[in-house]
Design an enzyme around this catalytic site. Structure first.
Site, PDB file in Angstrom:
ATOM      1  N   THR A   1       8.894  -0.846   7.770  1.00 45.90           N
ATOM      2  CA  THR A   1       9.854  -1.258   8.907  1.00 45.90           C
ATOM      3  C   THR A   1       9.247  -2.286   9.902  1.00 45.90           C
ATOM      4  O   THR A   1       9.893  -3.079  10.630  1.00 45.90           O
ATOM      5  CB  THR A   1      10.579  -0.011   9.720  1.00 45.90           C
ATOM      6  OG1 THR A   1       9.467   0.779  10.212  1.00 45.90           O
ATOM      7  CG2 THR A   1      11.254   0.632   8.582  1.00 45.90           C
ATOM      8  N   ASP A   2       7.844  -1.987  10.302  1.00 50.26           N
ATOM      9  CA  ASP A   2       7.215  -2.567  11.279  1.00 50.26           C
ATOM     10  C   ASP A   2       7.484  -3.910  11.361  1.00 50.26           C
ATOM     11  O   ASP A   2       7.379  -4.626  12.549  1.00 50.26           O
ATOM     12  CB  ASP A   2       5.907  -2.092  11.731  1.00 50.26           C
ATOM     13  CG  ASP A   2       6.037  -0.690  12.087  1.00 50.26           C
ATOM     14  OD1 ASP A   2       6.946  -0.011  12.651  1.00 50.26           O
ATOM     15  OD2 ASP A   2       4.474  -0.069  11.762  1.00 50.26           O
TER      16      ASP A   2
ATOM     17  N   THR B   1       6.403   3.170   4.912  1.00 51.11           N
ATOM     18  CA  THR B   1       6.849   4.289   4.959  1.00 51.11           C
ATOM     19  C   THR B   1       8.012   4.863   3.854  1.00 51.11           C
ATOM     20  O   THR B   1       7.705   6.202   3.427  1.00 51.11           O
ATOM     21  CB  THR B   1       7.697   4.710   6.426  1.00 51.11           C
ATOM     22  OG1 THR B   1       6.694   4.559   7.442  1.00 51.11           O
ATOM     23  CG2 THR B   1       8.352   5.942   6.424  1.00 51.11           C
TER      24      THR B   1
HETATM   25  N1  ASP Z   1       4.218   1.729   9.903  1.00 51.59           N
HETATM   26  C1  ASP Z   1       5.263   1.715   9.030  1.00 51.59           C
HETATM   27  C2  ASP Z   1       5.048   0.262   8.229  1.00 51.59           C
HETATM   28  O1  ASP Z   1       5.618  -0.570   8.999  1.00 51.59           O
HETATM   29  C3  ASP Z   1       6.255   1.992   9.606  1.00 51.59           C
HETATM   30  C4  ASP Z   1       7.320   2.258   8.531  1.00 51.59           C
HETATM   31  O2  ASP Z   1       7.558   1.641   7.451  1.00 51.59           O
HETATM   32  O3  ASP Z   1       8.793   2.699   8.954  1.00 51.59           O
HETATM   33  O4  ASP Z   1       4.752   0.143   7.101  1.00 51.59           O
END
Ligand code: ASP
Length: 328
Positions: free
Chosen positions: A93-94, A13
Protein backbone atom coordinates in the site's frame (compact mmCIF):
# COMPACT_ATOMS: atom_id res chain seq x y z
CA UNK A 1 -14.44 -16.38 -25.73
CA UNK A 2 -13.22 -15.07 -22.35
CA UNK A 3 -9.64 -13.93 -22.25
CA UNK A 4 -7.25 -14.72 -19.43
CA UNK A 5 -6.29 -12.43 -16.56
CA UNK A 6 -2.61 -12.02 -15.74
CA UNK A 7 -1.69 -11.56 -12.06
CA UNK A 8 1.69 -9.92 -11.51
CA UNK A 9 3.00 -10.16 -7.95
CA UNK A 10 5.26 -7.51 -6.44
CA UNK A 11 5.01 -8.32 -2.72
CA UNK A 12 3.53 -6.00 -0.05
CA UNK A 13 1.49 -6.76 3.03
CA UNK A 14 -0.94 -8.74 0.90
CA UNK A 15 1.89 -11.31 0.63
CA UNK A 16 3.05 -10.74 4.20
CA UNK A 17 3.18 -13.31 6.98
CA UNK A 18 3.65 -13.24 10.74
CA UNK A 19 2.94 -15.24 13.90
CA UNK A 20 -0.78 -16.08 14.10
CA UNK A 21 -2.69 -13.67 16.29
CA UNK A 22 0.22 -11.25 16.59
CA UNK A 23 0.14 -7.74 15.16
CA UNK A 24 3.62 -8.05 13.74
CA UNK A 25 4.45 -9.44 10.32
CA UNK A 26 6.93 -9.16 7.48
CA UNK A 27 5.69 -7.94 4.10
CA UNK A 28 6.37 -9.80 0.85
CA UNK A 29 6.91 -13.35 2.12
CA UNK A 30 4.49 -15.41 -0.02
CA UNK A 31 5.24 -15.98 -3.68
CA UNK A 32 2.65 -14.76 -6.17
CA UNK A 33 1.77 -18.42 -6.82
CA UNK A 34 1.22 -19.14 -3.10
CA UNK A 35 -0.93 -16.04 -2.74
CA UNK A 36 -3.12 -16.82 -5.73
CA UNK A 37 -3.21 -20.54 -4.93
CA UNK A 38 -4.74 -19.79 -1.51
CA UNK A 39 -7.85 -18.20 -3.08
CA UNK A 40 -9.68 -20.78 -5.27
CA UNK A 41 -12.49 -18.31 -6.12
CA UNK A 42 -10.09 -16.36 -8.34
CA UNK A 43 -10.33 -18.95 -11.11
CA UNK A 44 -14.10 -18.46 -11.47
CA UNK A 45 -13.83 -14.67 -11.37
CA UNK A 46 -11.22 -14.72 -14.13
CA UNK A 47 -13.47 -16.62 -16.53
CA UNK A 48 -10.81 -17.26 -19.16
CA UNK A 49 -8.17 -18.51 -16.73
CA UNK A 50 -5.28 -17.02 -14.80
CA UNK A 51 -1.61 -16.58 -15.57
CA UNK A 52 0.48 -15.79 -12.47
CA UNK A 53 3.94 -14.25 -12.59
CA UNK A 54 6.15 -12.73 -9.92
CA UNK A 55 7.80 -9.48 -10.99
CA UNK A 56 9.30 -8.69 -7.57
CA UNK A 57 8.77 -9.59 -3.93
CA UNK A 58 9.37 -6.44 -1.94
CA UNK A 59 7.90 -4.21 0.72
CA UNK A 60 6.67 -1.39 -1.49
CA UNK A 61 8.29 1.23 0.76
CA UNK A 62 11.47 -0.04 -0.95
CA UNK A 63 10.15 0.32 -4.50
CA UNK A 64 12.92 1.01 -7.01
CA UNK A 65 13.03 2.44 -10.50
CA UNK A 66 14.42 -0.93 -11.67
CA UNK A 67 11.29 -2.77 -10.46
CA UNK A 68 9.16 -0.13 -12.19
CA UNK A 69 11.06 -0.64 -15.45
CA UNK A 70 10.52 -4.39 -15.32
CA UNK A 71 6.89 -4.11 -14.24
CA UNK A 72 6.01 -1.63 -16.98
CA UNK A 73 7.66 -3.80 -19.64
CA UNK A 74 5.85 -6.92 -18.41
CA UNK A 75 2.53 -5.06 -18.49
CA UNK A 76 3.20 -3.76 -22.00
CA UNK A 77 3.97 -7.26 -23.28
CA UNK A 78 0.86 -8.78 -21.68
CA UNK A 79 -1.40 -5.97 -22.91
CA UNK A 80 -0.21 -6.61 -26.46
CA UNK A 81 -1.21 -10.29 -26.14
CA UNK A 82 -4.64 -10.85 -27.69
CA UNK A 83 -5.37 -13.72 -25.31
CA UNK A 84 -5.06 -11.41 -22.26
CA UNK A 85 -8.15 -9.51 -21.12
CA UNK A 86 -6.60 -7.60 -18.24
CA UNK A 87 -3.83 -7.44 -15.65
CA UNK A 88 -3.93 -7.45 -11.85
CA UNK A 89 -0.91 -6.26 -9.88
CA UNK A 90 -0.57 -7.18 -6.21
CA UNK A 91 1.35 -4.40 -4.47
CA UNK A 92 2.15 -2.91 -1.08
CA UNK A 93 0.00 0.00 0.00
CA UNK A 94 2.85 2.41 0.77
CA UNK A 95 3.78 3.37 -2.80
CA UNK A 96 0.82 1.88 -4.63
CA UNK A 97 -0.38 5.31 -5.82
CA UNK A 98 3.05 6.03 -7.30
CA UNK A 99 3.16 2.79 -9.28
CA UNK A 100 -0.42 3.38 -10.42
CA UNK A 101 0.45 6.86 -11.68
CA UNK A 102 3.63 5.70 -13.42
CA UNK A 103 1.72 2.98 -15.28
CA UNK A 104 -1.10 5.40 -16.11
CA UNK A 105 1.42 7.72 -17.76
CA UNK A 106 2.95 4.88 -19.80
CA UNK A 107 0.55 2.07 -20.67
CA UNK A 108 -2.09 1.84 -23.38
CA UNK A 109 -5.50 2.18 -21.75
CA UNK A 110 -7.65 -0.16 -23.84
CA UNK A 111 -7.46 -3.01 -21.29
CA UNK A 112 -7.65 -2.77 -17.50
CA UNK A 113 -4.56 -2.83 -15.29
CA UNK A 114 -5.82 -3.15 -11.72
CA UNK A 115 -3.60 -2.67 -8.68
CA UNK A 116 -4.63 -4.12 -5.35
CA UNK A 117 -3.13 -4.54 -1.91
CA UNK A 118 -3.94 -5.31 1.71
CA UNK A 119 -3.60 -3.65 5.07
CA UNK A 120 -3.42 -6.97 6.92
CA UNK A 121 -0.98 -9.79 6.18
CA UNK A 122 -2.10 -13.10 4.68
CA UNK A 123 -1.73 -14.79 8.08
CA UNK A 124 -4.06 -12.38 9.93
CA UNK A 125 -7.14 -13.86 11.59
CA UNK A 126 -9.24 -11.96 9.09
CA UNK A 127 -7.04 -10.86 6.17
CA UNK A 128 -8.36 -8.28 3.69
CA UNK A 129 -6.09 -9.39 0.85
CA UNK A 130 -8.17 -12.31 -0.50
CA UNK A 131 -11.30 -10.18 -0.97
CA UNK A 132 -9.28 -7.33 -2.49
CA UNK A 133 -7.60 -9.72 -4.93
CA UNK A 134 -10.94 -11.29 -5.86
CA UNK A 135 -12.37 -7.80 -6.46
CA UNK A 136 -9.34 -6.91 -8.58
CA UNK A 137 -9.76 -9.99 -10.79
CA UNK A 138 -13.49 -9.26 -11.08
CA UNK A 139 -12.69 -5.69 -12.17
CA UNK A 140 -9.94 -6.77 -14.58
CA UNK A 141 -12.37 -9.21 -16.24
CA UNK A 142 -15.14 -6.61 -16.55
CA UNK A 143 -15.84 -5.77 -20.21
CA UNK A 144 -16.13 -2.01 -19.58
CA UNK A 145 -13.01 -1.64 -17.42
CA UNK A 146 -9.86 -0.17 -18.93
CA UNK A 147 -6.82 1.87 -17.97
CA UNK A 148 -5.00 1.83 -14.66
CA UNK A 149 -7.34 1.33 -11.71
CA UNK A 150 -6.94 0.58 -8.02
CA UNK A 151 -9.34 -1.49 -5.97
CA UNK A 152 -9.11 -1.70 -2.18
CA UNK A 153 -11.79 -2.31 0.44
CA UNK A 154 -14.38 -2.61 -2.34
CA UNK A 155 -13.72 0.87 -3.72
CA UNK A 156 -12.45 1.49 -7.28
CA UNK A 157 -10.08 4.46 -7.63
CA UNK A 158 -8.51 6.12 -10.66
CA UNK A 159 -4.72 6.48 -10.89
CA UNK A 160 -4.79 10.31 -10.81
CA UNK A 161 -6.77 10.72 -7.62
CA UNK A 162 -5.93 7.67 -5.56
CA UNK A 163 -3.91 8.30 -2.43
CA UNK A 164 -3.22 6.45 0.79
CA UNK A 165 -4.83 8.49 3.55
CA UNK A 166 -4.61 6.28 6.60
CA UNK A 167 -1.74 4.24 8.09
CA UNK A 168 -3.92 1.59 9.76
CA UNK A 169 -7.51 1.19 8.71
CA UNK A 170 -8.57 -1.35 6.07
CA UNK A 171 -10.14 1.35 3.91
CA UNK A 172 -6.84 3.20 3.66
CA UNK A 173 -7.27 4.84 0.25
CA UNK A 174 -9.29 7.80 -0.97
CA UNK A 175 -9.82 9.78 -4.15
CA UNK A 176 -10.02 13.35 -2.83
CA UNK A 177 -12.02 15.83 -4.93
CA UNK A 178 -12.89 13.46 -7.79
CA UNK A 179 -14.29 10.67 -5.65
CA UNK A 180 -14.16 6.95 -6.45
CA UNK A 181 -14.81 5.61 -9.95
CA UNK A 182 -16.97 2.81 -8.59
CA UNK A 183 -17.26 -0.12 -6.27
CA UNK A 184 -17.01 -3.91 -6.43
CA UNK A 185 -19.83 -5.37 -4.38
CA UNK A 186 -20.85 -9.02 -4.22
CA UNK A 187 -18.87 -9.85 -7.35
CA UNK A 188 -20.44 -7.03 -9.37
CA UNK A 189 -18.79 -3.82 -10.58
CA UNK A 190 -20.86 -0.68 -10.05
CA UNK A 191 -19.58 2.49 -11.71
CA UNK A 192 -20.04 5.73 -9.80
CA UNK A 193 -21.38 7.46 -12.91
CA UNK A 194 -23.72 6.28 -15.64
CA UNK A 195 -20.92 4.75 -17.70
CA UNK A 196 -17.42 3.45 -17.12
CA UNK A 197 -14.70 6.11 -17.48
CA UNK A 198 -13.53 6.44 -21.09
CA UNK A 199 -10.01 5.31 -22.10
CA UNK A 200 -7.43 8.02 -22.86
CA UNK A 201 -4.07 7.61 -24.57
CA UNK A 202 -1.16 7.67 -22.10
CA UNK A 203 0.83 10.91 -22.09
CA UNK A 204 4.24 9.17 -22.20
CA UNK A 205 3.40 5.91 -24.00
CA UNK A 206 6.19 6.19 -26.57
CA UNK A 207 8.77 6.43 -23.78
CA UNK A 208 8.48 2.71 -22.99
CA UNK A 209 10.28 1.97 -26.24
CA UNK A 210 13.04 4.55 -25.67
CA UNK A 211 16.47 3.68 -24.20
CA UNK A 212 16.09 6.47 -21.60
CA UNK A 213 13.30 4.52 -19.89
CA UNK A 214 15.41 1.39 -19.41
CA UNK A 215 18.60 3.31 -18.50
CA UNK A 216 20.23 2.30 -15.19
CA UNK A 217 19.71 5.82 -13.82
CA UNK A 218 16.61 7.94 -14.20
CA UNK A 219 16.91 11.75 -14.06
CA UNK A 220 17.21 12.67 -10.39
CA UNK A 221 14.07 14.46 -9.19
CA UNK A 222 13.59 15.24 -5.50
CA UNK A 223 10.70 16.53 -3.42
CA UNK A 224 11.17 19.51 -1.08
CA UNK A 225 8.60 20.73 1.42
CA UNK A 226 7.99 24.40 2.16
CA UNK A 227 7.52 24.88 5.91
CA UNK A 228 8.05 27.38 8.67
CA UNK A 229 11.76 28.01 8.95
CA UNK A 230 12.60 26.80 5.41
CA UNK A 231 15.96 28.24 4.36
CA UNK A 232 16.54 26.75 0.90
CA UNK A 233 19.81 25.09 1.93
CA UNK A 234 18.55 21.67 0.80
CA UNK A 235 17.80 23.07 -2.65
CA UNK A 236 21.32 24.50 -2.98
CA UNK A 237 22.74 21.17 -1.83
CA UNK A 238 20.68 19.24 -4.39
CA UNK A 239 21.69 21.57 -7.20
CA UNK A 240 25.36 21.17 -6.27
CA UNK A 241 24.80 17.40 -6.39
CA UNK A 242 23.41 17.49 -9.94
CA UNK A 243 19.67 17.18 -9.34
CA UNK A 244 17.69 17.55 -12.57
CA UNK A 245 14.27 18.38 -11.19
CA UNK A 246 12.68 19.54 -7.95
CA UNK A 247 9.03 19.20 -6.99
CA UNK A 248 8.08 21.60 -4.21
CA UNK A 249 5.26 20.69 -1.90
CA UNK A 250 4.14 24.25 -1.31
CA UNK A 251 1.95 25.61 1.43
CA UNK A 252 -1.72 26.33 0.69
CA UNK A 253 -2.38 27.69 -2.78
CA UNK A 254 1.21 27.25 -3.96
CA UNK A 255 2.84 29.70 -1.57
CA UNK A 256 6.53 29.30 -0.69
CA UNK A 257 8.75 30.49 2.12
CA UNK A 258 10.66 33.47 0.70
CA UNK A 259 14.04 31.87 1.42
CA UNK A 260 13.02 28.66 -0.32
CA UNK A 261 11.64 30.64 -3.26
CA UNK A 262 14.97 32.43 -3.65
CA UNK A 263 16.81 29.10 -3.62
CA UNK A 264 14.45 27.68 -6.23
CA UNK A 265 15.09 30.66 -8.49
CA UNK A 266 18.82 29.93 -8.16
CA UNK A 267 18.08 26.29 -9.07
CA UNK A 268 16.19 27.29 -12.21
CA UNK A 269 19.08 29.57 -13.22
CA UNK A 270 21.34 26.51 -12.84
CA UNK A 271 19.14 24.55 -15.29
CA UNK A 272 16.99 22.59 -12.84
CA UNK A 273 13.31 22.13 -13.69
CA UNK A 274 11.00 23.06 -10.82
CA UNK A 275 7.36 22.03 -10.40
CA UNK A 276 4.95 23.35 -7.81
CA UNK A 277 2.52 21.03 -6.05
CA UNK A 278 0.60 21.65 -2.84
CA UNK A 279 1.21 19.98 0.49
CA UNK A 280 -2.57 20.18 1.09
CA UNK A 281 -4.09 16.76 0.57
CA UNK A 282 -7.04 18.06 -1.42
CA UNK A 283 -7.76 20.68 -4.05
CA UNK A 284 -5.75 22.14 -6.89
CA UNK A 285 -3.60 25.27 -6.74
CA UNK A 286 -4.17 28.18 -9.12
CA UNK A 287 -1.98 28.16 -12.24
CA UNK A 288 1.45 29.73 -11.72
CA UNK A 289 2.05 32.68 -14.05
CA UNK A 290 4.67 34.84 -12.33
CA UNK A 291 7.49 32.40 -11.61
CA UNK A 292 10.04 30.50 -13.71
CA UNK A 293 8.23 27.23 -12.95
CA UNK A 294 4.88 25.61 -13.59
CA UNK A 295 2.36 24.07 -11.26
CA UNK A 296 2.02 20.30 -11.28
CA UNK A 297 -1.47 20.25 -12.76
CA UNK A 298 -3.15 19.14 -9.57
CA UNK A 299 -0.89 16.13 -9.00
CA UNK A 300 0.27 15.26 -5.52
CA UNK A 301 4.01 15.81 -4.93
CA UNK A 302 4.87 12.10 -5.33
CA UNK A 303 2.96 11.84 -8.61
CA UNK A 304 4.35 15.15 -9.86
CA UNK A 305 7.84 13.75 -9.24
CA UNK A 306 7.08 10.75 -11.48
CA UNK A 307 5.68 12.91 -14.27
CA UNK A 308 8.68 15.21 -14.14
CA UNK A 309 11.11 12.26 -14.30
CA UNK A 310 9.30 10.94 -17.36
CA UNK A 311 9.29 14.37 -19.00
CA UNK A 312 13.01 14.78 -18.35
CA UNK A 313 13.61 11.33 -19.87
CA UNK A 314 11.66 12.35 -22.95
CA UNK A 315 13.61 15.58 -23.20
CA UNK A 316 16.91 13.71 -22.93
CA UNK A 317 15.98 11.14 -25.55
CA UNK A 318 14.66 11.73 -29.03
CA UNK A 319 12.10 14.31 -28.00
CA UNK A 320 14.23 17.46 -27.79
CA UNK A 321 13.08 20.35 -25.64
CA UNK A 322 13.21 20.94 -21.88
CA UNK A 323 9.89 19.95 -20.31
CA UNK A 324 8.89 23.46 -19.29
CA UNK A 325 10.11 25.20 -22.42
CA UNK A 326 12.71 27.16 -20.44
CA UNK A 327 16.23 27.46 -21.71
CA UNK A 328 19.29 26.35 -19.75
N1 ASP B 1 4.92 -1.60 3.88
C1 ASP B 1 3.92 -2.37 3.19
C2 ASP B 1 4.15 -2.19 1.70
O1 ASP B 1 3.91 -1.13 1.22
C3 ASP B 1 2.58 -1.89 3.60
C4 ASP B 1 1.42 -2.53 2.90
O2 ASP B 1 1.50 -3.24 1.93
O3 ASP B 1 0.31 -2.27 3.42
O4 ASP B 1 4.58 -3.13 1.05
Amino acid sequence: MSRKIVILGTGGTIAGTGPAGSGSYTAAQLTAEQLVGSIPALQNAAGGGLLVQEVARIDSKDMTHAVWQWLAQRCLAHLADGTVGGIVITHGTDTLEETAWLLHELLPADKPVVLTCAMRPATALSPDGPQNLLDAVTLAAHPEAHGVLVVAAGVVHGAREVTKVHPQRLDAFASPDGGPLGWVQGGEVRWAHATAPQPAAPRCGALLLEPAFMAPQWPRVEIILSHAGSDGALVDWLVAGGVRGIVVAATGNGTLHEALQAALRRAVSAGVTVRLASRCGEGRISPVTDQPWRDAGGLSPVKARISLMLELMQASDSFGARPDGLSG
